[in-house]
Design an enzyme around this catalytic site. Sequence first.
Site, PDB file in Angstrom:
ATOM      1  CG  HIS A  44      -2.132  -0.959   0.990  1.00  0.00           C
ATOM      2  ND1 HIS A  44      -3.273  -0.639   0.309  1.00  0.00           N
ATOM      3  CD2 HIS A  44      -2.272  -2.257   1.373  1.00  0.00           C
ATOM      4  CE1 HIS A  44      -4.094  -1.691   0.293  1.00  0.00           C
ATOM      5  NE2 HIS A  44      -3.497  -2.683   0.931  1.00  0.00           N
ATOM      6  CB  THR A  45       4.471   1.891   0.090  1.00  0.00           C
ATOM      7  OG1 THR A  45       4.833   0.724  -0.648  1.00  0.00           O
ATOM      8  CG2 THR A  45       4.565   1.607   1.579  1.00  0.00           C
ATOM      9  CB  SER A 136       0.012  -8.622 -10.376  1.00  0.00           C
ATOM     10  OG  SER A 136      -0.252  -7.306 -10.707  1.00  0.00           O
ATOM     11  CB  SER A 137      -3.884 -12.371 -13.307  1.00  0.00           C
ATOM     12  OG  SER A 137      -5.119 -11.796 -12.941  1.00  0.00           O
ATOM     13  CG  ASP A 182       0.160  -4.751  -9.090  1.00  0.00           C
ATOM     14  OD1 ASP A 182       0.985  -4.822  -8.164  1.00  0.00           O
ATOM     15  OD2 ASP A 182      -1.073  -4.837  -8.918  1.00  0.00           O
ATOM     16  CE1 TYR A 234      -4.957  -0.373  -3.668  1.00  0.00           C
ATOM     17  CE2 TYR A 234      -6.251   1.329  -4.744  1.00  0.00           C
ATOM     18  CZ  TYR A 234      -5.049   0.679  -4.556  1.00  0.00           C
ATOM     19  OH  TYR A 234      -3.937   1.089  -5.246  1.00  0.00           O
TER      20      TYR A 234
HETATM   21  P1  ADP Z   1      -5.109  -9.828  -9.816  1.00  0.00           P
HETATM   22  O1  ADP Z   1      -4.461  -8.798 -10.685  1.00  0.00           O
HETATM   23  O2  ADP Z   1      -4.593  -9.806  -8.423  1.00  0.00           O
HETATM   24  O3  ADP Z   1      -5.049 -11.202 -10.384  1.00  0.00           O
HETATM   25  P2  ADP Z   1      -7.447  -8.321 -10.493  1.00  0.00           P
HETATM   26  O4  ADP Z   1      -8.834  -8.298  -9.967  1.00  0.00           O
HETATM   27  O5  ADP Z   1      -6.680  -7.064 -10.517  1.00  0.00           O
HETATM   28  O6  ADP Z   1      -6.667  -9.454  -9.705  1.00  0.00           O
HETATM   29  O7  ADP Z   1      -7.479  -8.850 -11.997  1.00  0.00           O
HETATM   30  C1  ADP Z   1      -8.159 -10.040 -12.302  1.00  0.00           C
HETATM   31  C2  ADP Z   1      -9.002  -9.822 -13.555  1.00  0.00           C
HETATM   32  O8  ADP Z   1      -8.135  -9.623 -14.686  1.00  0.00           O
HETATM   33  C3  ADP Z   1      -9.842 -11.022 -13.924  1.00  0.00           C
HETATM   34  O9  ADP Z   1     -11.078 -10.996 -13.261  1.00  0.00           O
HETATM   35  C4  ADP Z   1     -10.000 -10.849 -15.432  1.00  0.00           C
HETATM   36  O10 ADP Z   1     -11.016  -9.900 -15.722  1.00  0.00           O
HETATM   37  C5  ADP Z   1      -8.687 -10.241 -15.837  1.00  0.00           C
HETATM   38  N1  ADP Z   1      -7.732 -11.271 -16.275  1.00  0.00           N
HETATM   39  C6  ADP Z   1      -6.526 -11.562 -15.750  1.00  0.00           C
HETATM   40  N2  ADP Z   1      -5.907 -12.528 -16.431  1.00  0.00           N
HETATM   41  C7  ADP Z   1      -6.712 -12.870 -17.458  1.00  0.00           C
HETATM   42  C8  ADP Z   1      -6.648 -13.802 -18.541  1.00  0.00           C
HETATM   43  N3  ADP Z   1      -5.582 -14.592 -18.715  1.00  0.00           N
HETATM   44  N4  ADP Z   1      -7.692 -13.860 -19.378  1.00  0.00           N
HETATM   45  C9  ADP Z   1      -8.768 -13.055 -19.244  1.00  0.00           C
HETATM   46  N5  ADP Z   1      -8.890 -12.169 -18.254  1.00  0.00           N
HETATM   47  C10 ADP Z   1      -7.895 -12.063 -17.355  1.00  0.00           C
HETATM   48 MG    MG Z   2      -4.645  -6.699 -10.476  1.00  0.00          MG
END
Ligand code: ADP
Ligand code: MG
Length: 394
Positions: A44-45, A136-137, A182, A234
């Site tokens: 959170h920084t 951080s997907s 991220d 957040y």
């Molecule tokens: P985090 O970044 O921690 O994983 P977030 O809520 O910020 O969580 O992001 C997740 C969202 O990003 C998913 O709900 C989806 O909408 C999108 N996402 C991430 N990876 C994929 C992927 N490979 N295919 C489709 N959507 C994705």
């Molecule tokens: Mg994210």
Amino acid sequence: MPAHEAAGPPHGPARTGAAFHAVYGAGPAGVWAAPGRVNLIGEHTDYNDGFVLPLALPHTTLAAAAPRTDGALRLHSGDAPGGVVEVPYGALTPGRDLGWAAYPAGVVWAMREAGLPVGGLDLHLDSTVPTGAGLSSSAALEVATALALDGLYGLGLGRQELARLAQRAENAFVGVPCGIMDQTAAARCTTGHALLLDTRDLTARQVPLDLTGHGLRLLVIDTRVRHALADGAYAERRAGCERAARHLGVPALRDIGYGQLPDALDALTELSGVRPLVRHIVTENHRVQEVIARLDAGEPRAAGPLLTAGHASLRDDFAVSCAELDLAVDTALAAGALGARMTGGGFGGSAVALVEDAAEQEVTAAVRTAFAAAGHAAPRVFTARPGPGAHRVA
Ligand code: ADP
Ligand code: MG
């Protein structure tokens, strides 16, 4: 993660290129990869102009892509249901309900907004980054897309520019008010290092992180839960930090040094609700520096108690932990971890634990047992070894 658990060749450019071909009827012009990340410390920084210390995971999002001359977007993901999302040229505006496709569409939008010569795009994504797990997907997806566009359209963007555009996509197009950590981690991390990032001026240092050489490992414990209050909480924390900085007459809480903390807290007596927030941010920035000092001194074990202190601060002062994260941390410590903390925004997602190699099995088993006994879903536990940042793979 249906794509990589399905039968067939393993996650990689060949498989993603073949999937692109199956969707669009021709091969891609290239395949690009961007990693998920885990933050060692500095939570959170990044929206307080402070310090963070993420490392890239071996988990990646692959983007197979080809340019289009008509300016339209066709977006497909092996990890999202619903088939191809089509966005005609001229229809790319924030606020449209594009679901997951808002992330890659937002990157195209941010680039065009910045005046970059970005035409149309056919895109297929495959990912091994767990989604919504605090790993951080979303940034992996954005940065893989941004790097693909950079390659397809010869933009010649620098790493931090890619990260900035990806963050703008998430902030202004998707509508998530995230900081810069991220996307910068996905774009700038390097193998074998954690990335010490100053989120004020975006200068960075690659900090060697050879845990294996010290007989240690960093376990990631994905609790597989995400509580509904995460997004509102957040925004609330962020607003509280900004209110405190204004009251203290500084641009950001980063400007309150560790030694100035008692005076700052005294000056905030009328704003009592924000005092714990300030205490967390100021002590957390200090902990990042202390962890760096231990790593630079070749004493990574000594970083353990700092991680644990960081968790207590996030739990008690910043109030962003939850039962599952506390259980993961407490159980890992009781089973012999040198230090443990939640990582990411909180209210679910993942924790990290620094453990001796020899203690890995015991810590993992203890966490699994504790989760089962508490009636929680089985956590996903794996070792994080710092991998490469975004790069072209085919
Ligand atoms: P985090 O970044 O921690 O994983 P977030 O809520 O910020 O969580 O992001 C997740 C969202 O990003 C998913 O709900 C989806 O909408 C999108 N996402 C991430 N990876 C994929 C992927 N490979 N295919 C489709 N959507 C994705
Ligand atoms: Mg994210």
